[in-house]
Design an enzyme around this catalytic site. Structure first.
Site, PDB file in Angstrom:
ATOM      1  CG  ASP A  33      -0.500  -0.295   2.391  1.00  0.00           C
ATOM      2  OD1 ASP A  33       0.570  -0.194   2.516  1.00  0.00           O
ATOM      3  OD2 ASP A  33      -0.922   0.341   3.760  1.00  0.00           O
TER       4      ASP A  33
ATOM      5  CG  HIS B  54       5.704  -0.100  10.481  1.00  0.00           C
ATOM      6  ND1 HIS B  54       4.547  -0.838  10.606  1.00  0.00           N
ATOM      7  CD2 HIS B  54       5.232  -0.933   9.286  1.00  0.00           C
ATOM      8  CE1 HIS B  54       2.865  -0.914   9.863  1.00  0.00           C
ATOM      9  NE2 HIS B  54       3.544  -1.221   8.343  1.00  0.00           N
TER      10      HIS B  54
ATOM     11  CG  HIS C 147      -1.215   4.989   7.349  1.00  0.00           C
ATOM     12  ND1 HIS C 147      -2.132   3.315   8.029  1.00  0.00           N
ATOM     13  CD2 HIS C 147      -0.927   3.872   6.015  1.00  0.00           C
ATOM     14  CE1 HIS C 147      -1.296   2.289   7.349  1.00  0.00           C
ATOM     15  NE2 HIS C 147      -0.517   2.552   5.863  1.00  0.00           N
TER      16      HIS C 147
END
Lengths: 302, 302
Positions: free
Chosen positions: A64, A140, A268
């Site tokens: 994405d 992340h 997001h």
């Protein structure tokens, strides 16, 4: 400084929601930040001139955020682009893009320059006379960087009336713009402040997506004018944030507050939330100046 | 048999024109054919149930035919798909998809089965009780296959009234459907045709994109019910067709005529042409039954 949101949703593109991509116009540059699937169509839709994009910054290699890159590179080729294209992103980005070109037997007729990143410390990765770009190491599920874009302090502006009045030779104008005191044609020292105006305050923009709540980045963001910080979740799903290495709207606001940011832009969003306004409401309990990213929205910061 | 056009333009996706992707519903299968960037959004837009797609056929590895595949695979994972997914395409497709998954550290929780193709002869690549799928070797700038989908001849249908009238035990119904004559309860031989209807005529669909005009494929296409054949160019640019290994509308029509196809569907239009109707006009000078693919259009062939 103008920021255009091409896509601001997480996970997958939908009929009415694109995945992450932004265009930052700053001091004559047009930087593309992330490139989710469909970014090239969003660029067309919002009339961004393809040829003005010379630098692309990819935060991480989740689809994405970069599945639109191979298509964009290929379209640049079809449009007979000639200008170099610089791509900044995690190690591996060169391999996957070149493999796609190799399989298609479609090499670019312009120069493609990859700048692969692997450091876990903030680094200066781009610099010219006008702008500096630094990485912001995020946390992340895979190696991820945010990016900090900083205008350089510009020259002082001449106060033309005052300069002429002071009888200064034009040969000294450059020195004046640089902030020096100079002698006039009569040999008298003229204080710079008397004949110039201060430069425009340089602007800065920080892009932080995707990341778990991470206070370590606050020093890098200190006093940033505009902070985009991901807010995948609302409080109702705060328990999912550390697990998936994402943040809530309130956590984004807390980073903005600690960094003394001017404006916080949220984005997001998980597609489970139909009403984005709640993101702002929750963030505002921590930090006042909150804006919501939305596909096609742009922000002018002057 | 139903064909839904998700995208039918060549080269690059645009605001109002998607690159190649189609869904073919045939005899309880839902096959996805090619998967240009944005295909997953087109699937959502046209309400195709993601879970019904179990087989994807990719013609070649140019971006406008497969840059949507990695995103679709990734979205299937996010939707917690469990069913196996079979992907047919040129050698290399496995490497590029698995590299993207590796870099994203995002492995599918369903089984991903690659069937890589490299033969230059037509091959049977899929078969079950209902359908057969063959490759159609095309000639393009890189290794490319079209695909021929053929329903198998189904069972004969029982004429229930006649069967009961003839006093046949239900244990023989299966034999009757298979076309055999059977004895009734009085020991009399009953002719199959007297108590059954013939099966529905099996349908076939051929997908041919991208290719230069190539008569070698005609025998494979012989008597196909529906032929989709690329027509990138009109006559005005016929000189570009051999150079770029594409076809004109008239060339597509010539293939349809030689193959004795039932219906010809044109597509893969160059975006230089604002009026698609001219494609039909030119093709019709050679072959009568011509339809135009358009994004979102579907064709029912029963």
């Amino acid at each position: 400084m103008k920021l255009t949101i091409l896509g601001c949703y997480s996970a997958t593109p939908r009929t009415l929601g694109n995945t992450t991509a932004q265009v930052l116009e700053i001091n004559n540059h047009m930087f593309l930040i992330d490139c989710g699937e469909g970014t090239q169509v969003q660029l067309r839709r919002h009339k961004v001139k393809f040829n003005r994009i010379k630098h692309i910054f990819i935060s991480h290699l989740h689809g994405d955020h970069f599945f639109g890159l191979a298509g964009l590179i290929s379209t640049f080729r079809l449009l007979t682009r000639e200008a170099d294209l610089h791509i900044y992103g995690p190690k591996g980005i060169k391999e996957v893009i070149t493999l796609q070109m190799k399989l298609a037997d479609s090499w670019t007729n312009y120069k493609l320059c990859f700048h692969e990143l692997s450091s876990k410390e903030s680094q200066l990765i781009f610099e010219d006379d006008n702008v500096e770009v630094y990485t912001i190491p995020l946390e992340h599920r895979i190696y991820t960087n945010g990016y900090l874009f900083k205008e350089k302090k510009g020259d002082r502006k001449l106060n033309i009336d005052a300069v002429e009045e002071a009888n200064i030779d034009t040969a000294y104008y450059r020195k004046l713009k640089q902030g020096f005191d100079v002698k006039n044609e009569d040999g008298v020292l003229i204080k710079n402040e008397a004949v110039t105006f201060p430069p425009k305050k340089p602007k800065s923009y920080a892009f932080c997506s995707d990341t778990v709540y991470k206070e370590d980045i606050v020093p890098i963001l200190k006093n940033v004018d505009v902070l985009y910080h991901e807010s995948t979740f609302l409080e109702a799903h705060a328990h999912l944030a550390p697990k998936t290495k994402h943040s809530t709207a309130k956590e984004a606001a807390s980073i903005a507050k600690q960094a003394n940011a001017g404006t916080l832009i949220l984005g997001h969003y998980s597609s489970r939330y139909p009403d984005l306004e709640v993101f702002r409401t929750e963030a505002k309990t921590v930090f006042e100046n909150v804006k919501l990213a939305e596909d096609g929205k742009y922000f002018n910061f002057n």
